[in-house]
Scaffold this motif. Structure first.
Motif, PDB file in Angstrom:
ATOM      1  N   THR A 249      -1.312  -6.269  -4.664  1.00 15.86           N
ATOM      2  CA  THR A 249      -1.798  -6.101  -3.287  1.00 15.86           C
ATOM      3  C   THR A 249      -3.056  -6.924  -3.060  1.00 15.86           C
ATOM      4  O   THR A 249      -3.205  -7.590  -2.031  1.00 15.86           O
ATOM      5  CB  THR A 249      -2.093  -4.614  -2.999  1.00 15.86           C
ATOM      6  N   ASP A 250      -3.962  -6.899  -4.045  1.00 18.66           N
ATOM      7  CA  ASP A 250      -5.197  -7.699  -3.949  1.00 18.66           C
ATOM      8  C   ASP A 250      -4.888  -9.189  -3.898  1.00 18.66           C
ATOM      9  O   ASP A 250      -5.572  -9.955  -3.204  1.00 18.66           O
ATOM     10  CB  ASP A 250      -6.109  -7.404  -5.143  1.00 18.66           C
TER      11      ASP A 250
ATOM     12  N   GLN B  27       0.831  -1.212   0.000  1.00 21.09           N
ATOM     13  CA  GLN B  27       0.000   0.000   0.000  1.00 21.09           C
ATOM     14  C   GLN B  27       0.864   1.260   0.000  1.00 21.09           C
ATOM     15  O   GLN B  27       0.547   2.253  -0.664  1.00 21.09           O
ATOM     16  CB  GLN B  27      -0.935  -0.022   1.206  1.00 21.09           C
TER      17      GLN B  27
ATOM     18  N   SER C 121       2.210   1.734  -3.469  1.00 21.01           N
ATOM     19  CA  SER C 121       1.189   2.345  -4.342  1.00 21.01           C
ATOM     20  C   SER C 121       1.116   3.856  -4.119  1.00 21.01           C
ATOM     21  O   SER C 121       1.004   4.636  -5.080  1.00 21.01           O
ATOM     22  CB  SER C 121      -0.175   1.704  -4.077  1.00 21.01           C
TER      23      SER C 121
ATOM     24  N   GLN D 282      -1.857  -2.391  -7.401  1.00 21.47           N
ATOM     25  CA  GLN D 282      -3.099  -2.746  -6.725  1.00 21.47           C
ATOM     26  C   GLN D 282      -3.448  -4.216  -6.944  1.00 21.47           C
ATOM     27  O   GLN D 282      -3.946  -4.906  -6.042  1.00 21.47           O
ATOM     28  CB  GLN D 282      -4.238  -1.858  -7.222  1.00 21.47           C
TER      29      GLN D 282
ATOM     30  N   LYS E 231      -1.684   0.371 -11.658  1.00 15.26           N
ATOM     31  CA  LYS E 231      -2.736  -0.656 -11.653  1.00 15.26           C
ATOM     32  C   LYS E 231      -2.198  -1.994 -11.165  1.00 15.26           C
ATOM     33  O   LYS E 231      -2.825  -2.684 -10.350  1.00 15.26           O
ATOM     34  CB  LYS E 231      -3.313  -0.817 -13.055  1.00 15.26           C
TER      35      LYS E 231
END
Length: 306
Positions: A229-230, A88, A91, A226, A223
């Motif tokens: 991270t997901d 995070q 990002s 993320q 992108k």
């Protein structure tokens, strides 16, 4: 039918032996608090007690396996918390660097911080639990992840583990796979799959930050950050599900242990109050037998010469 003195003596000795055996058995039971002390006492009961002891031993083994699995999964969950926090932050730094108003010097500082965060991600993924690396697949003694560098800069990360999870038996005929395949942390899963793993992504990210490539940073790199991270949080959720299942198994295991212990106690342990009453009755019978014996044994050949 004529009852001879020899027959009387034999009956007395037989009764005395029987009563003595009963008293001795009750004394042994009271002193040991066990119904049986050897298989010949009651072969069927001893067989059942042995089966229950085997079941309790298996239950203990399953309990240890479940407890280890819970600790393993909880350690993984905590480690991935650190990873997602770092991702995070990465990002956020990408967004900051992609801003057109951000000067090159600030982007360079962000690059240095991103490299530190990547090292932190690797450190978290190399978490060791009880002498075993939690994301190394079945090769738990080898450090699974390492930072790769080129010309002093991070060029990616390398996975040295295997692509298997760890199967565990938590009850008779019931198994569970503990997550351990670190390769799934390297690659995006399902619909988010891009054909590139996180090592290649980090390489592109460092290059873009080095060149202050704001277009690339604001586009695919943001992108993908993320997406990775997901992916970490998805795996973290699966690990949480495994933990919940293991905790339920632990509860069932504890209930089974209590039930087995109660049944074993019913079959193996004596009721002290009841057994003491039996002992008192047997002692009364034993003493009565001795008293009758003293009268019988008083008869001698002199009684017949009177």
């Amino acid at each position: 039918m004529r009852i001879s003195d020899n027959m009387t003596y034999n009956d007395f000795l037989k009764n005395l032996t029987t009563n003595t055996s009963k008293v001795q058995k009750s004394m042994n039971q009271l002193s040991s608090f066990k119904e049986v002390s050897k298989s010949s006492d009651n072969p069927l009961l001893v067989s059942k007690i042995m089966d229950l002891n085997v079941s309790l031993a298996q239950n203990k083994t399953y309990s240890s396996t479940i407890a280890d699995g819970i600790s393993w999964s909880q350690t993984q969950y905590a480690a991935l918390n650190g990873v997602t926090t770092s991702m995070q932050r990465i990002s956020a730094l990408i967004q900051s660097s992609a801003n057109g108003s951000t000067p090159t010097e600030a982007v360079k500082a962000n690059k240095d911080e991103v490299e530190q965060l990547i090292s932190g991600v690797v450190d978290s993924l190399n978490t060791n639990f009880d002498g075993r690396y939690i994301f190394a697949g079945q090769n738990t003694t080898t450090v699974p992840f390492e930072v790769e560098k080129k010309d002093g800069e991070i060029s990616g990360i390398k996975y040295n583990g295997t692509e298997q999870d760890l199967p565990r038996e938590i009850a008779k005929g019931v198994g569970v796979n503990l997550f351990a395949d670190g390769s799934k942390l390297m690659n995006l899963s399902d619909s988010a799959q891009t054909g590139e793993n996180i090592s290649g992504y980090f390489n592109k990210l460092i290059t873009a930050l080095k060149n202050d490539d704001k277009e690339t940073l604001s586009g695919s790199l943001l992108k993908s950050s993320q997406d990775y991270t997901d992916n970490f949080t998805t795996i973290q959720a699966k690990i949480s599900t495994t933990t919940t299942r293991l905790q339920s198994a632990s509860s069932r295991n504890e209930t089974e242990k209590n039930n087995l212990t109660d049944v074993l106690s019913d079959k193996q342990d004596v009721d002290v109050a009841q057994k003491y009453m039996e002992y008192q009755n047997q002692m009364t019978s034993y003493k009565a037998t001795l008293a009758m014996g003293t009268k019988i044994m008083q008869t001698s050949i002199l009684d017949y010469l009177r």
